[in-house]
Enzyme design. Structure first.
Site, PDB file in Angstrom:
ATOM      1  N   GLU A  63       8.052 -11.165  14.781  1.00  0.00           N
ATOM      2  CA  GLU A  63       7.153 -10.242  15.486  1.00  0.00           C
ATOM      3  C   GLU A  63       7.739  -8.832  15.502  1.00  0.00           C
ATOM      4  O   GLU A  63       8.889  -8.603  15.112  1.00  0.00           O
ATOM      5  CB  GLU A  63       6.911 -10.771  16.903  1.00  0.00           C
ATOM      6  CG  GLU A  63       6.241 -12.145  16.874  1.00  0.00           C
ATOM      7  CD  GLU A  63       5.911 -12.691  18.254  1.00  0.00           C
ATOM      8  OE1 GLU A  63       6.361 -12.127  19.266  1.00  0.00           O
ATOM      9  OE2 GLU A  63       5.188 -13.712  18.304  1.00  0.00           O
ATOM     10  N   CYS A  72       3.335 -14.326  10.391  1.00  0.00           N
ATOM     11  CA  CYS A  72       3.366 -15.748  10.743  1.00  0.00           C
ATOM     12  C   CYS A  72       4.442 -16.464   9.916  1.00  0.00           C
ATOM     13  O   CYS A  72       4.810 -16.013   8.821  1.00  0.00           O
ATOM     14  CB  CYS A  72       2.029 -16.405  10.435  1.00  0.00           C
ATOM     15  SG  CYS A  72       0.663 -15.857  11.470  1.00  0.00           S
ATOM     16  N   GLU A  74       4.175 -19.218   8.243  1.00  0.00           N
ATOM     17  CA  GLU A  74       3.681 -19.743   6.966  1.00  0.00           C
ATOM     18  C   GLU A  74       3.734 -18.683   5.878  1.00  0.00           C
ATOM     19  O   GLU A  74       4.116 -18.951   4.741  1.00  0.00           O
ATOM     20  CB  GLU A  74       2.229 -20.225   7.099  1.00  0.00           C
ATOM     21  CG  GLU A  74       2.027 -21.360   8.083  1.00  0.00           C
ATOM     22  CD  GLU A  74       1.800 -20.907   9.516  1.00  0.00           C
ATOM     23  OE1 GLU A  74       2.372 -19.862   9.922  1.00  0.00           O
ATOM     24  OE2 GLU A  74       1.060 -21.579  10.227  1.00  0.00           O
ATOM     25  N   CYS A 115      -3.317 -17.185   7.129  1.00  0.00           N
ATOM     26  CA  CYS A 115      -2.329 -18.016   6.424  1.00  0.00           C
ATOM     27  C   CYS A 115      -3.020 -19.047   5.545  1.00  0.00           C
ATOM     28  O   CYS A 115      -2.546 -19.351   4.443  1.00  0.00           O
ATOM     29  CB  CYS A 115      -1.401 -18.698   7.422  1.00  0.00           C
ATOM     30  SG  CYS A 115      -0.234 -17.543   8.168  1.00  0.00           S
TER      31      CYS A 115
HETATM   32  N1  THU Z   1       1.836 -17.747  14.387  1.00  0.00           N
HETATM   33  C1  THU Z   1       2.390 -18.308  13.276  1.00  0.00           C
HETATM   34  O1  THU Z   1       3.552 -18.048  12.945  1.00  0.00           O
HETATM   35  N2  THU Z   1       1.644 -19.174  12.567  1.00  0.00           N
HETATM   36  C2  THU Z   1       0.359 -19.507  12.869  1.00  0.00           C
HETATM   37  O2  THU Z   1      -0.273 -20.207  12.111  1.00  0.00           O
HETATM   38  C3  THU Z   1      -0.268 -19.020  14.082  1.00  0.00           C
HETATM   39  C4  THU Z   1       0.500 -18.012  14.841  1.00  0.00           C
HETATM   40  C5  THU Z   1       2.639 -16.806  15.159  1.00  0.00           C
HETATM   41  C6  THU Z   1       2.122 -15.406  15.170  1.00  0.00           C
HETATM   42  C7  THU Z   1       2.724 -14.876  16.440  1.00  0.00           C
HETATM   43  O3  THU Z   1       4.038 -14.434  16.172  1.00  0.00           O
HETATM   44  C8  THU Z   1       2.797 -16.098  17.337  1.00  0.00           C
HETATM   45  O4  THU Z   1       2.677 -17.223  16.493  1.00  0.00           O
HETATM   46  C9  THU Z   1       1.721 -16.142  18.408  1.00  0.00           C
HETATM   47  O5  THU Z   1       0.481 -16.030  17.873  1.00  0.00           O
END
Ligand code: THU
Length: 157
Positions: A63, A72, A74, A115
């Site tokens: 983040e 994300c 993925e 993703c």
């Molecule tokens: N997030 C992921 O890493 N993968 C997902 O498929 C959904 C969300 C992350 C994005 C963000 O850093 C946190 O989860 C909350 O949404």
């Protein structure tokens, strides 16, 4: 007029019901969420990708204070996998997450729409299905392909 109903194939398994290779990928995804940088959402996600050449690559969500700049798990894993091993197709991906309570989430975690779209393109590049494992604390959903996660997908090719 015609009404269509689209179903997706999902197999619900326990960890013990997975193959050794699947269990290994789940273990790697679970380890990867420990490396997430998620000081804003406190939602830690890990992804592990098995490549056709036998290599595994992991990623976690990263983040940033400029919120849209975060990535994300993925896509962190997928982009790294393809930049490090551009010749190797993706074979399988496992995704796991730890929630804001610090525990692994109970229901299997599913990738966001962006993703899914990105993974779909890598599935096309691989030229074969990429197995998907969505990991929850006691329940793991397996899907035979990324395609099955994204019905009616946008595609240019
Ligand atoms: N997030 C992921 O890493 N993968 C997902 O498929 C959904 C969300 C992350 C994005 C963000 O850093 C946190 O989860 C909350 O949404």
């Amino acid at each position: 007029m015609k009404d269509l109903s689209i179903t997706i194939p999902v197999s619900q398994r326990t960890y013990d019901e997975l193959t050794d290779a699947e269990r290994n990928l789940v273990d790697l995804a679970r380890e990867a969420y420990g490396r997430a940088y998620a000081p804003y959402s406190h939602f830690h996600v890990g992804a592990a990708i098995l490549l056709d050449n036998g290599e595994t690559v992991t990623g976690s969500n990263q983040e940033n204070a400029a919120f849209p700049s975060g990535t994300c798990a993925e896509r962190t894993a997928a982009y790294y996998a393809h930049s490090a091993h551009p010749q190797a197709g993706f074979k399988a991906i496992a995704i796991a997450a730890r929630g804001t309570d610090g525990q692994e989430i109970e229901s299997p975690v599913a990738p966001c729409g962006a993703c899914r779209q990105a993974l779909l393109e890598y599935e096309k590049l691989a030229g074969h299905d990429v197995k998907v494992l969505l990991v929850g604390r006691d329940t793991i959903y397996t899907l035979p392909s990324v395609r099955s996660l994204l019905p009616l997908a946008f595609s240019e090719f």
